[in-house]
Design a protein around this motif. Structure first.
Motif: not given
Length: 57
Positions: A44-52, A54-55
């Motif tokens: 989840q942490q990695q997915a959140w960091q990737q999303a951030q 990308g934004q």
């Protein structure tokens, strides 16, 4: 929008907010859980960091 990503062997929903680490008592310590609550948290942490990241583009 519910976006899911594959992180290693774990498929997680990209969280809207930074994930909170599980309590130490949330892990049974047996080593037989797959995925462990810590594996899921790290995904989840990695997915959140990737999303951030990308934004920020």
């Amino acid at each position: 929008m519910n976006q899911y990503v594959q992180i290693g062997e774990i498929k997680v929903k990209v969280p809207d907010e930074e994930p909170v680490a599980p309590d130490s008592s949330d892990c049974c310590g047996s080593g037989s859980c797959c995925p462990c609550v810590w594996d899921y948290y790290r995904a989840q942490q990695q997915a959140w960091q990737q999303a951030q990241a990308g934004q920020a583009d």
